[in-house]
Design a protein around this motif. Sequence first.
Motif, mmCIF file in Angstrom:
data_model
loop_
_atom_site.group_PDB
_atom_site.id
_atom_site.type_symbol
_atom_site.label_atom_id
_atom_site.label_comp_id
_atom_site.label_asym_id
_atom_site.label_seq_id
_atom_site.Cartn_x
_atom_site.Cartn_y
_atom_site.Cartn_z
ATOM 1 N N TYR A 157 -28.740 -0.517 -19.611
ATOM 2 C CA TYR A 157 -28.791 1.109 -19.474
ATOM 3 C C TYR A 157 -29.719 1.474 -18.787
ATOM 4 N N GLU A 158 -30.479 0.944 -18.061
ATOM 5 C CA GLU A 158 -31.563 1.568 -17.221
ATOM 6 C C GLU A 158 -32.311 2.789 -17.853
ATOM 7 N N SER A 159 -32.568 2.547 -19.040
ATOM 8 C CA SER A 159 -33.329 3.604 -20.072
ATOM 9 C C SER A 159 -33.900 2.846 -21.104
ATOM 10 N N ASN A 160 -34.996 3.663 -21.370
ATOM 11 C CA ASN A 160 -36.002 3.275 -22.576
ATOM 12 C C ASN A 160 -35.325 3.711 -23.801
ATOM 13 N N LEU A 161 -35.015 2.779 -24.742
ATOM 14 C CA LEU A 161 -34.548 2.933 -26.113
ATOM 15 C C LEU A 161 -35.461 3.982 -26.761
ATOM 16 N N GLU A 162 -36.747 4.007 -26.743
ATOM 17 C CA GLU A 162 -37.707 4.736 -27.497
ATOM 18 C C GLU A 162 -37.169 6.273 -26.715
ATOM 19 N N ASP A 163 -37.200 6.463 -25.543
ATOM 20 C CA ASP A 163 -37.033 7.611 -24.924
ATOM 21 C C ASP A 163 -35.897 8.356 -25.445
ATOM 22 N N HIS A 164 -34.764 7.525 -25.435
ATOM 23 C CA HIS A 164 -33.347 7.897 -26.111
ATOM 24 C C HIS A 164 -33.397 8.480 -27.463
ATOM 25 N N ILE A 165 -34.215 7.769 -28.435
ATOM 26 C CA ILE A 165 -34.393 8.205 -29.769
ATOM 27 C C ILE A 165 -35.115 9.117 -30.033
ATOM 28 N N THR A 166 -36.376 9.453 -29.245
ATOM 29 C CA THR A 166 -37.065 10.630 -29.297
ATOM 30 C C THR A 166 -36.273 11.715 -28.875
ATOM 31 N N GLY A 167 -35.475 11.579 -27.831
ATOM 32 C CA GLY A 167 -34.416 12.736 -27.523
ATOM 33 C C GLY A 167 -33.452 13.118 -28.352
ATOM 34 N N ASP A 168 -33.115 12.278 -29.208
ATOM 35 C CA ASP A 168 -31.948 12.448 -30.119
ATOM 36 C C ASP A 168 -32.359 12.648 -31.472
ATOM 37 N N THR A 169 -33.469 12.534 -31.955
ATOM 38 C CA THR A 169 -33.955 12.562 -33.335
ATOM 39 C C THR A 169 -35.213 13.489 -33.441
ATOM 40 N N SER A 170 -35.768 13.818 -34.737
ATOM 41 C CA SER A 170 -36.800 14.705 -34.654
ATOM 42 C C SER A 170 -37.442 14.792 -36.136
ATOM 43 N N GLY A 171 -38.799 15.194 -36.163
ATOM 44 C CA GLY A 171 -39.552 15.034 -37.418
ATOM 45 C C GLY A 171 -39.857 13.747 -37.780
ATOM 46 N N LYS A 189 -49.260 13.947 -55.220
ATOM 47 C CA LYS A 189 -49.920 14.930 -54.491
ATOM 48 C C LYS A 189 -48.864 16.061 -54.529
ATOM 49 N N TRP A 190 -49.189 17.342 -54.404
ATOM 50 C CA TRP A 190 -48.244 18.259 -54.630
ATOM 51 C C TRP A 190 -47.816 18.259 -52.976
ATOM 52 N N GLY A 191 -46.295 18.140 -52.899
ATOM 53 C CA GLY A 191 -45.837 17.737 -51.451
ATOM 54 C C GLY A 191 -46.109 16.496 -51.072
ATOM 55 N N THR A 192 -45.717 15.833 -50.073
ATOM 56 C CA THR A 192 -45.918 14.538 -49.894
ATOM 57 C C THR A 192 -46.470 14.310 -48.584
ATOM 58 N N ASP A 193 -47.578 13.173 -48.539
ATOM 59 C CA ASP A 193 -48.176 12.980 -47.052
ATOM 60 C C ASP A 193 -47.079 11.652 -46.226
ATOM 61 N N GLU A 194 -46.150 12.175 -45.862
ATOM 62 C CA GLU A 194 -45.009 11.042 -45.378
ATOM 63 C C GLU A 194 -45.692 10.082 -44.246
ATOM 64 N N GLU A 195 -46.814 10.740 -43.360
ATOM 65 C CA GLU A 195 -47.608 9.879 -42.372
ATOM 66 C C GLU A 195 -47.956 8.642 -43.049
ATOM 67 N N LYS A 196 -48.535 8.589 -44.418
ATOM 68 C CA LYS A 196 -48.983 7.506 -45.032
ATOM 69 C C LYS A 196 -47.908 6.485 -45.319
ATOM 70 N N PHE A 197 -46.648 6.873 -45.722
ATOM 71 C CA PHE A 197 -45.533 6.082 -46.124
ATOM 72 C C PHE A 197 -45.188 5.350 -44.612
ATOM 73 N N ILE A 198 -45.155 6.008 -43.767
ATOM 74 C CA ILE A 198 -44.616 5.794 -42.292
ATOM 75 C C ILE A 198 -45.470 4.520 -41.938
ATOM 76 N N THR A 199 -46.935 4.843 -41.845
ATOM 77 C CA THR A 199 -47.789 3.621 -41.287
ATOM 78 C C THR A 199 -47.767 2.517 -42.197
ATOM 79 N N ILE A 200 -47.641 2.468 -43.330
ATOM 80 C CA ILE A 200 -47.739 1.366 -44.265
ATOM 81 C C ILE A 200 -46.365 0.768 -44.085
ATOM 82 N N LEU A 201 -45.396 1.396 -44.435
ATOM 83 C CA LEU A 201 -43.928 0.756 -44.292
ATOM 84 C C LEU A 201 -43.669 0.304 -42.974
#
Length: 321
Positions: A133-147, A186-198
């Motif tokens: 597809y002469e494109s970068n998968l990561e670029d397409h993912i970041t262009g189409d998703t968020s958060g 935690k009151w609220g969630t530190d999502e980043e910790k989950f992302i890094t470890i998982l």
Amino acid sequence: MAKFSRGTVKDFAGFDARADAEALRKAMKGLGTDEEAVLKILTARSNAQRQEIAAAFKTLFGRDLVDDLKSELTGKFETLMVSLMRPARLFDAHELKHALKGAGTNEKVLTEILASRTPAELRNVKQVYLEEYESNLEDHITGDTSGYYQRMLVVLVQANRDPDGRIDEGLVEQDAQVLFKAGELKWGTDEEKFITILGTRSVSHLRKVFDKYMTISGFQIEETIDRETSGELEKLLLAIVKCVRSVPGYFAESLFYAMKGAGTDDDTLIRIMVSRSEIDLLDIRRELRKNFAKSLHHMIQKDTSGDYRKALLLLCGGDDE
């Protein structure tokens, strides 16, 4: 590609590409199509053999086999046969491209493929995506998703998960504590910790972390993810956890819900049956039996019909009743 032996589809022993090409041409030539002949050949050949049949078909008749299948077949049966013809190394990249194409994103496909594939498989997918597809998968993912959902996908696409090796018990304890503090405590969630470890720890390490987490918190990690996150991020984190515990178990659950209740999620059914048929469909059948007391054969029999059903049942192989 490693040779997997837990698939239901294997190389056909007396394989003759030309004979198969001739039989397929005969089945599709003239008025009407002999669907039974088509499905019997294509479900009983490995993906590599199907590519040889397509080459022989073009050599003998100057026609494109996939184009002929598309013009002669219809509906879900056509989708299934065309999917079987797609070269295995292109399959995931093609699915991802279509999940990211046009209006709306198919998160279910992104989540399934990126959560379940090994780092080596993901590196191959990125390479193929770039070539095709002469494109970068990561670029397409970041262009189409968020958060945080986007960030978790990007971590997975790096394909830098630690390889399985010696388990560091100290780090297991530390990761379990970090996840506990980031979620339940935690009151609220530190999502980043989950992302890094998982997203970065090895599979064998994470299995230990999940056990330790249960000991520390009294909860399964899935319960915490369910409570502390929502939407597409929750689905993705749960898919990663399930795949860490058991990839065939994850696919068994996906198949169960694709066919449970009213209506069938045919896209998921076709995608899993085709993509796992030469890898671990026998294990998936076993997990479905174990975890849901259902036979895959029986579920397909009940939920589908016609040539589509015949072909799926042949891919499924035996019945586990």
